[in-house]
Write a protein that holds these residues in place. Sequence first.
Motif, PDB file in Angstrom:
ATOM      1  N   ILE A 187       0.840  -1.199   0.000  1.00 39.60           N
ATOM      2  CA  ILE A 187       0.000   0.000   0.000  1.00 39.60           C
ATOM      3  C   ILE A 187       0.875   1.250   0.000  1.00 39.60           C
ATOM      4  CG2 ILE A 187      -1.693   1.323   1.334  1.00 39.60           C
ATOM      5  CD1 ILE A 187      -2.758  -1.391   2.355  1.00 39.60           C
ATOM      6  N   TYR A 188       1.924   1.230   0.812  1.00 40.19           N
ATOM      7  CA  TYR A 188       2.840   2.376   0.870  1.00 40.19           C
ATOM      8  C   TYR A 188       3.482   2.617  -0.500  1.00 40.19           C
ATOM      9  CZ  TYR A 188       2.694   1.828   5.996  1.00 40.19           C
ATOM     10  OH  TYR A 188       2.295   1.742   7.309  1.00 40.19           O
ATOM     11  N   LEU A 189       3.937   1.537  -1.134  1.00 38.93           N
ATOM     12  CA  LEU A 189       4.610   1.669  -2.427  1.00 38.93           C
ATOM     13  C   LEU A 189       3.668   2.273  -3.464  1.00 38.93           C
ATOM     14  CD1 LEU A 189       7.008   1.123  -4.310  1.00 38.93           C
ATOM     15  CD2 LEU A 189       6.083  -1.179  -4.678  1.00 38.93           C
ATOM     16  N   GLU A 190       2.437   1.809  -3.499  1.00 39.79           N
ATOM     17  CA  GLU A 190       1.490   2.342  -4.481  1.00 39.79           C
ATOM     18  C   GLU A 190       1.240   3.827  -4.243  1.00 39.79           C
ATOM     19  OE1 GLU A 190      -2.370   0.572  -6.624  1.00 39.79           O
ATOM     20  OE2 GLU A 190      -2.642   0.904  -4.481  1.00 39.79           O
ATOM     21  N   LYS A 191       1.147   4.235  -2.990  1.00 38.08           N
ATOM     22  CA  LYS A 191       0.919   5.650  -2.690  1.00 38.08           C
ATOM     23  C   LYS A 191       2.121   6.503  -3.099  1.00 38.08           C
ATOM     24  CE  LYS A 191      -2.161   7.152  -1.066  1.00 38.08           C
ATOM     25  NZ  LYS A 191      -3.354   7.803  -1.680  1.00 38.08           N
ATOM     26  N   ILE A 192       3.322   5.982  -2.901  1.00 37.18           N
ATOM     27  CA  ILE A 192       4.533   6.713  -3.308  1.00 37.18           C
ATOM     28  C   ILE A 192       4.544   6.935  -4.817  1.00 37.18           C
ATOM     29  CG2 ILE A 192       7.053   6.517  -3.531  1.00 37.18           C
ATOM     30  CD1 ILE A 192       7.021   5.031  -0.832  1.00 37.18           C
ATOM     31  N   ILE A 193       4.190   5.899  -5.576  1.00 33.87           N
ATOM     32  CA  ILE A 193       4.174   6.033  -7.034  1.00 33.87           C
ATOM     33  C   ILE A 193       3.079   6.986  -7.471  1.00 33.87           C
ATOM     34  CG2 ILE A 193       3.854   4.779  -9.196  1.00 33.87           C
ATOM     35  CD1 ILE A 193       6.528   4.338  -7.650  1.00 33.87           C
ATOM     36  N   GLU A 194       1.947   6.928  -6.806  1.00 36.86           N
ATOM     37  CA  GLU A 194       0.847   7.841  -7.131  1.00 36.86           C
ATOM     38  C   GLU A 194       1.269   9.292  -6.926  1.00 36.86           C
ATOM     39  OE1 GLU A 194      -3.369   9.195  -5.126  1.00 36.86           O
ATOM     40  OE2 GLU A 194      -2.802   7.080  -4.973  1.00 36.86           O
ATOM     41  N   LYS A 195       1.987   9.569  -5.839  1.00 38.79           N
ATOM     42  CA  LYS A 195       2.379  10.947  -5.520  1.00 38.79           C
ATOM     43  C   LYS A 195       3.694  11.343  -6.184  1.00 38.79           C
ATOM     44  CE  LYS A 195      -1.129  11.891  -2.996  1.00 38.79           C
ATOM     45  NZ  LYS A 195      -2.110  12.907  -3.456  1.00 38.79           N
ATOM     46  N   GLY A 196       4.505  10.358  -6.559  1.00 42.01           N
ATOM     47  CA  GLY A 196       5.801  10.664  -7.160  1.00 42.01           C
ATOM     48  C   GLY A 196       6.810  11.200  -6.175  1.00 42.01           C
ATOM     49  N   SER A 197       6.505  11.049  -4.900  1.00 41.84           N
ATOM     50  CA  SER A 197       7.372  11.605  -3.859  1.00 41.84           C
ATOM     51  C   SER A 197       7.139  10.860  -2.547  1.00 41.84           C
ATOM     52  CB  SER A 197       7.085  13.098  -3.669  1.00 41.84           C
ATOM     53  OG  SER A 197       7.579  13.569  -2.444  1.00 41.84           O
ATOM     54  N   ILE A 198       8.229  10.471  -1.891  1.00 40.57           N
ATOM     55  CA  ILE A 198       8.099   9.819  -0.584  1.00 40.57           C
ATOM     56  C   ILE A 198       7.563  10.807   0.445  1.00 40.57           C
ATOM     57  CG2 ILE A 198       9.408   8.763   1.314  1.00 40.57           C
ATOM     58  CD1 ILE A 198      11.219   7.489  -0.749  1.00 40.57           C
ATOM     59  N   ASN A 199       7.993  12.047   0.358  1.00 43.18           N
ATOM     60  CA  ASN A 199       7.553  13.069   1.299  1.00 43.18           C
ATOM     61  C   ASN A 199       6.047  13.307   1.200  1.00 43.18           C
ATOM     62  OD1 ASN A 199       7.937  15.107   3.300  1.00 43.18           O
ATOM     63  ND2 ASN A 199       7.805  16.664   1.676  1.00 43.18           N
ATOM     64  N   GLU A 200       5.537  13.458  -0.035  1.00 36.17           N
ATOM     65  CA  GLU A 200       4.106  13.710  -0.224  1.00 36.17           C
ATOM     66  C   GLU A 200       3.282  12.494   0.180  1.00 36.17           C
ATOM     67  OE1 GLU A 200       2.626  16.581  -0.999  1.00 36.17           O
ATOM     68  OE2 GLU A 200       4.651  17.416  -0.832  1.00 36.17           O
ATOM     69  N   ALA A 201       3.793  11.308  -0.125  1.00 36.23           N
ATOM     70  CA  ALA A 201       3.087  10.085   0.261  1.00 36.23           C
ATOM     71  C   ALA A 201       3.027   9.948   1.785  1.00 36.23           C
ATOM     72  CB  ALA A 201       3.768   8.870  -0.354  1.00 36.23           C
ATOM     73  N   ALA A 202       4.121  10.302   2.449  1.00 38.57           N
ATOM     74  CA  ALA A 202       4.167  10.211   3.910  1.00 38.57           C
ATOM     75  C   ALA A 202       3.122  11.120   4.549  1.00 38.57           C
ATOM     76  CB  ALA A 202       5.568  10.578   4.402  1.00 38.57           C
ATOM     77  N   LYS A 203       2.940  12.304   3.991  1.00 42.12           N
ATOM     78  CA  LYS A 203       1.935  13.233   4.530  1.00 42.12           C
ATOM     79  C   LYS A 203       0.539  12.622   4.422  1.00 42.12           C
ATOM     80  CE  LYS A 203       4.499  17.446   3.335  1.00 42.12           C
ATOM     81  NZ  LYS A 203       4.513  18.651   2.454  1.00 42.12           N
ATOM     82  N   GLU A 204       0.235  12.026   3.279  1.00 39.92           N
ATOM     83  CA  GLU A 204      -1.103  11.479   3.070  1.00 39.92           C
ATOM     84  C   GLU A 204      -1.336  10.220   3.906  1.00 39.92           C
ATOM     85  OE1 GLU A 204      -3.910  10.521  -0.787  1.00 39.92           O
ATOM     86  OE2 GLU A 204      -2.590  12.267  -0.674  1.00 39.92           O
ATOM     87  N   LEU A 205      -0.251   9.488   4.168  1.00 45.45           N
ATOM     88  CA  LEU A 205      -0.367   8.258   4.950  1.00 45.45           C
ATOM     89  C   LEU A 205      -0.211   8.502   6.452  1.00 45.45           C
ATOM     90  CD1 LEU A 205       1.806   5.978   2.639  1.00 45.45           C
ATOM     91  CD2 LEU A 205      -0.654   5.708   3.036  1.00 45.45           C
ATOM     92  N   PHE A 206       0.039   9.772   6.806  1.00 44.53           N
ATOM     93  CA  PHE A 206       0.246  10.152   8.208  1.00 44.53           C
ATOM     94  C   PHE A 206       1.431   9.389   8.816  1.00 44.53           C
ATOM     95  CE2 PHE A 206      -4.275  10.759   7.319  1.00 44.53           C
ATOM     96  CZ  PHE A 206      -4.396  12.122   7.564  1.00 44.53           C
ATOM     97  N   LEU A 207       2.518   9.323   8.047  1.00 38.54           N
ATOM     98  CA  LEU A 207       3.751   8.695   8.492  1.00 38.54           C
ATOM     99  C   LEU A 207       4.882   9.698   8.384  1.00 38.54           C
ATOM    100  CD1 LEU A 207       3.480   5.311   6.532  1.00 38.54           C
ATOM    101  CD2 LEU A 207       3.102   5.615   8.985  1.00 38.54           C
TER     102      LEU A 207
END
Length: 307
Positions: free
Chosen positions: A7-27
Amino acid sequence: MRLEQLIYLEKIIEKGSINEAAKELFLTQPSLSNAVKDLESEMGIQILLRNARGVSLTPEGREFLAYSRQILDQVNLLEEKFKHTQPRKQAFSVSAQHYAFVVHAFVELIRSVDSKEYDFTLRETETENIFSDLASFRSELGVLYLNSFNRQVMTKLFNEKNLVFTPLFDAKPHVFVSRDNPLTKKKKLKLEDLEEYPYLSYEQGENNSFYFSEEILSTWDRKMNIKVSDRATIFNLMVGLNGYTISSGIISSELNDDKIVAIPLDHEDTMTLGWLKQKQRELSPAARLYLDMLKNHIQQYGFKIYE
């Protein structure tokens, strides 16, 4: 391997950024980055390329994500049925030679999606790119044709690239011309009728092999040749220059093809149009739905679909 990592990997690819994905995942960014590194270590591959602009998938990572999405799709189906959760964001991509019926079915697919969130891609592209898109898992399906001229070479390539070809329907070759072209006065055309008109064909990039041509009779010598890269241009040149091309005979008036007509070509050859996929890949629900729509649309033109 944990489901959360996928799930984390898919969100990172969707956002194109680990930082942006972390914000959305609350991590935190370090914890998300470490989760991916742990996954890479466990799988023994590099999944992400990291740079100052963000992240992208490696070739192995693209293949891994394709399989990961199959797992997440199945999990989501379970949750929808038993936990009554919202459907996950659908993803689907198809690479094809330039056919109106491919686009029409794609439009119908998107109209049928009961969600405001999806990630669909249609690539009308060169024949060689269809192979590379499937091999790299950029696309789930490919659409192209076989005939007596290219079948042996193409079948060999399918086997080498671990692809499976499934025929959809057979079509006799037709000449596409403008409604105002003098050739429309004839109910059937012969090759000699075409000699004084510009021949329009789709370019095939660096690989100019005749076997990769989207048009049959690619080795036939013509006096006037024009290569184009997209269907809109080829139709404009049919109207503006009285040019012609040769294809399956399916024209979609709903997709602004109303200025073009298809005239049967008096030639023995037959085109078998079909779809490709990776041999080991299971089709997603979106891909299966797209194929159903593709078949239904083709049948509306009177063609018999292969069982």
